[in-house]
Scaffold this motif. Structure first.
Motif, PDB file in Angstrom:
ATOM      1  N   PRO A  32      48.983  35.992  55.640  1.00  0.00           N
ATOM      2  CA  PRO A  32      49.731  36.906  54.762  1.00  0.00           C
ATOM      3  C   PRO A  32      49.733  36.482  53.295  1.00  0.00           C
ATOM      4  CG  PRO A  32      50.975  36.445  56.770  1.00  0.00           C
ATOM      5  CD  PRO A  32      49.807  35.528  56.783  1.00  0.00           C
ATOM      6  N   PHE A  33      49.861  35.201  53.014  1.00  0.00           N
ATOM      7  CA  PHE A  33      49.861  34.755  51.612  1.00  0.00           C
ATOM      8  C   PHE A  33      48.490  34.948  50.975  1.00  0.00           C
ATOM      9  CE2 PHE A  33      53.718  32.292  52.813  1.00  0.00           C
ATOM     10  CZ  PHE A  33      54.558  32.763  51.810  1.00  0.00           C
ATOM     11  N   THR A  34      47.440  34.667  51.745  1.00  0.00           N
ATOM     12  CA  THR A  34      46.086  34.907  51.233  1.00  0.00           C
ATOM     13  C   THR A  34      45.926  36.367  50.851  1.00  0.00           C
ATOM     14  OG1 THR A  34      45.164  33.129  52.601  1.00  0.00           O
ATOM     15  CG2 THR A  34      43.632  34.797  51.777  1.00  0.00           C
ATOM     16  N   LYS A  35      46.340  37.260  51.732  1.00  0.00           N
ATOM     17  CA  LYS A  35      46.180  38.695  51.478  1.00  0.00           C
ATOM     18  C   LYS A  35      47.004  39.134  50.278  1.00  0.00           C
ATOM     19  CE  LYS A  35      43.301  39.324  54.807  1.00  0.00           C
ATOM     20  NZ  LYS A  35      41.865  39.417  54.432  1.00  0.00           N
ATOM     21  N   ARG A  36      48.206  38.579  50.123  1.00  0.00           N
ATOM     22  CA  ARG A  36      49.028  38.954  48.971  1.00  0.00           C
ATOM     23  C   ARG A  36      48.393  38.472  47.668  1.00  0.00           C
ATOM     24  NH1 ARG A  36      53.798  38.318  52.180  1.00  0.00           N
ATOM     25  NH2 ARG A  36      54.416  36.295  51.322  1.00  0.00           N
ATOM     26  N   CYS A  37      47.878  37.256  47.688  1.00  0.00           N
ATOM     27  CA  CYS A  37      47.212  36.749  46.484  1.00  0.00           C
ATOM     28  C   CYS A  37      46.009  37.612  46.125  1.00  0.00           C
ATOM     29  CB  CYS A  37      46.759  35.307  46.694  1.00  0.00           C
ATOM     30  SG  CYS A  37      48.083  34.088  46.705  1.00  0.00           S
ATOM     31  N   GLU A  38      45.222  37.965  47.110  1.00  0.00           N
ATOM     32  CA  GLU A  38      44.040  38.783  46.847  1.00  0.00           C
ATOM     33  C   GLU A  38      44.429  40.155  46.309  1.00  0.00           C
ATOM     34  OE1 GLU A  38      40.915  36.776  50.051  1.00  0.00           O
ATOM     35  OE2 GLU A  38      41.994  38.608  50.615  1.00  0.00           O
ATOM     36  N   ALA A  39      45.497  40.726  46.852  1.00  0.00           N
ATOM     37  CA  ALA A  39      45.956  42.028  46.361  1.00  0.00           C
ATOM     38  C   ALA A  39      46.460  41.923  44.923  1.00  0.00           C
ATOM     39  CB  ALA A  39      47.051  42.569  47.278  1.00  0.00           C
ATOM     40  N   MET A  40      47.191  40.865  44.616  1.00  0.00           N
ATOM     41  CA  MET A  40      47.701  40.672  43.252  1.00  0.00           C
ATOM     42  C   MET A  40      46.555  40.501  42.256  1.00  0.00           C
ATOM     43  SD  MET A  40      50.805  38.069  44.235  1.00  0.00           S
ATOM     44  CE  MET A  40      51.386  37.735  42.575  1.00  0.00           C
ATOM     45  N   SER A  42      43.398  41.477  42.694  1.00  0.00           N
ATOM     46  CA  SER A  42      42.641  42.723  42.624  1.00  0.00           C
ATOM     47  C   SER A  42      43.316  43.725  41.695  1.00  0.00           C
ATOM     48  CB  SER A  42      42.486  43.315  44.024  1.00  0.00           C
ATOM     49  OG  SER A  42      41.788  44.551  43.970  1.00  0.00           O
ATOM     50  N   GLU A  43      44.640  43.833  41.788  1.00  0.00           N
ATOM     51  CA  GLU A  43      45.371  44.748  40.906  1.00  0.00           C
ATOM     52  C   GLU A  43      45.207  44.340  39.437  1.00  0.00           C
ATOM     53  OE1 GLU A  43      49.876  46.593  40.292  1.00  0.00           O
ATOM     54  OE2 GLU A  43      49.536  44.956  41.720  1.00  0.00           O
ATOM     55  N   ARG A  44      45.317  43.056  39.165  1.00  0.00           N
ATOM     56  CA  ARG A  44      45.150  42.583  37.783  1.00  0.00           C
ATOM     57  C   ARG A  44      43.729  42.837  37.284  1.00  0.00           C
ATOM     58  NH1 ARG A  44      47.398  39.591  34.038  1.00  0.00           N
ATOM     59  NH2 ARG A  44      49.233  39.095  35.282  1.00  0.00           N
ATOM     60  N   CYS A  48      38.993  45.744  41.786  1.00  0.00           N
ATOM     61  CA  CYS A  48      37.776  45.278  42.456  1.00  0.00           C
ATOM     62  C   CYS A  48      38.142  44.389  43.655  1.00  0.00           C
ATOM     63  CB  CYS A  48      36.886  44.520  41.488  1.00  0.00           C
ATOM     64  SG  CYS A  48      37.638  43.026  40.810  1.00  0.00           S
ATOM     65  N   PRO A  49      37.337  44.402  44.712  1.00  0.00           N
ATOM     66  CA  PRO A  49      37.595  43.496  45.845  1.00  0.00           C
ATOM     67  C   PRO A  49      37.585  42.045  45.369  1.00  0.00           C
ATOM     68  CG  PRO A  49      35.935  45.134  46.422  1.00  0.00           C
ATOM     69  CD  PRO A  49      36.159  45.256  44.943  1.00  0.00           C
ATOM     70  N   THR A  50      38.608  41.307  45.754  1.00  0.00           N
ATOM     71  CA  THR A  50      38.757  39.925  45.286  1.00  0.00           C
ATOM     72  C   THR A  50      39.079  39.032  46.473  1.00  0.00           C
ATOM     73  OG1 THR A  50      39.587  40.745  43.167  1.00  0.00           O
ATOM     74  CG2 THR A  50      39.961  38.426  43.661  1.00  0.00           C
ATOM     75  N   TYR A  51      38.409  37.895  46.558  1.00  0.00           N
ATOM     76  CA  TYR A  51      38.522  37.026  47.721  1.00  0.00           C
ATOM     77  C   TYR A  51      38.903  35.617  47.278  1.00  0.00           C
ATOM     78  CZ  TYR A  51      35.828  40.899  49.577  1.00  0.00           C
ATOM     79  OH  TYR A  51      35.403  42.151  49.923  1.00  0.00           O
TER      80      TYR A  51
END
Length: 381
Positions: A32-40, A42-44, A48-51
């Motif tokens: 869950p933390f990985t996904k939240r970081c990637e979403a944050m 990506s929004e910034r 774009c997809p960010t991993y």
């Protein structure tokens, strides 16, 4: 007053997040933390997809591997950068070619790039030194005209912009670092922004040990299997938990560091007017995230003496990269035939000042006044 070179930012919420990951018993990557970081992120970065990756080096490797370089394919790299750029090219099966830098920004020189590009050039790595871009539009336009992929080394760049766009979003890939020395950190960590959709599926496979596990987790396939070469590029959920707490404060940290950068810039104005040093240049099209404040002094001996004198005053200042083309391993690779004079000169003269979130005004004044006094005394003798 002892003044360290770097103090990692921490807000106290990192431990709370880590305790949540601990209590969930989800410690491996892609939680869950990985996904939240990637979403944050990506929004910034404009969606774009960010991993997340376990380092900025890993992000560079993923980007270069996604390009499917063949033996003999060349990738242009500025010589004034960290060794990870050249190593990523080698890991991906390509050959680095070294270019010179711009004398004002320490970034890839367009003129040098044009001299080293050849028939085997497949990609170039643009390093935004100190979170500042230069000639980026011209470099990308030139690359596009030649069918050359652009990888942005945005390790210094979170919250820095060029023409209103976040650095790391203008090339085919943007590679970020969250090393302890960066504005936002999780100790060791990174991220890859994939700006060209054609690379997304390959990046996901490479990142997941060569499997299509990402598609399986999204329910797109009923089982996952080995599809291609790859490795484990995921950070642990512990690292992502730490990073999520920091990302929430990225704008706060940036504002504070930019204030310190601007104060340094003003404090060093008189020394520059006296001919003692050269301050950094901020192009009109670029914004600064306060990652590094540096000055250029007369020569390498001067720089080394200033560092030693500051150390005696308990002030930690430091140099930066040793040019890759002049290193024992890097000397085997091709570089700009016109010479690498700017890289050679500026790498030996560059002096970085202490800068971190919360460094005090009196500390900055002491650093700047000490550097000026040391240089004045050296000039007299």
């Amino acid at each position: 007053m002892s003044i360290p070179f770097n103090v990692p930012y921490m807000n106290g919420r990192e431990l709370f997040n880590i305790s949540q990951a601990y209590n969930r018993r989800w410690l491996a990557g892609d939680g869950p933390f990985t996904k939240r970081c990637e979403a944050m992120l990506s929004e910034r970065l404009g969606g774009c997809p960010t991993y997340l990756t376990h380092s900025g080096t890993a992000a560079l490797e993923l980007a270069l591997l996604a390009l499917e370089l063949q033996p003999g394919d060349e990738v242009v790299v500025p010589s004034f950068t960290f060794v990870s750029c050249a190593n990523a090219v080698l890991v991906a099966g390509g050959t680095p070619v070294f270019a010179d830098i711009d004398p004002q920004t320490q970034n890839l020189s367009l003129a040098s790039l044009q001299r080293v590009v050849g028939d085997r050039t497949r990609a170039l790595i643009v390093v935004h030194y100190a979170g500042i871009a230069s000639e980026l539009a011209q470099i990308i336009a030139f690359a596009r005209s030649r069918g050359i992929a652009v990888v942005e080394d945005a390790a210094h760049c979170l919250c820095a912009h060029y023409r209103g766009h976040e650095l790391g979003t203008l090339g085919d890939f943007g590679c970020f670092s969250f090393h302890e020395t960066k504005n936002i950190t999780c100790g060791e960590g990174g991220a890859l922004a994939v700006n060209d959709p054609k690379y997304v599926q390959r990046v996901e496979v490479l990142r997941e040990k060569g499997t299509d596990r990402s598609q399986f987790m999204r329910g797109m396939v009923d089982k996952y299997t080995w599809r291609d070469r790859g490795s484990s590029y995921l950070p642990s959920e512990i690292s992502a938990a730490f990073l999520e707490a920091q990302l929430n404060d990225s704008d706060l940290v940036t504002r504070n560091r930019v204030e310190s950068w601007s104060d340094y810039h003003e404090l060093f104005a008189e020394a520059e007017a006296e001919g003692l040093l050269q301050r950094p240049h901020l192009p009109a099209e670029s914004t600064n995230n306060g990652h590094i404040y540096y000055v250029l002094v007369a020569d390498g001996d001067t720089r080394d003496q200033v560092i030693a004198s500051l150390k005696r005053l308990e002030i930690q200042a430091t140099f930066h990269y040793v040019p890759l083309h002049s290193s024992p391993y890097g000397s085997q690779f091709r570089c700009d035939p016109h010479g690498m004079e700017v890289t050679r000169s500026n790498a030996s003269r560059l002096l970085r000042m202490p800068l971190w979130y919360g460094i005090g005004g009196e500390q900055r004044k002491l650093v700047a006044s000490s550097v000026r006094l040391i240089l004045q005394n050296m000039q007299r003798t």
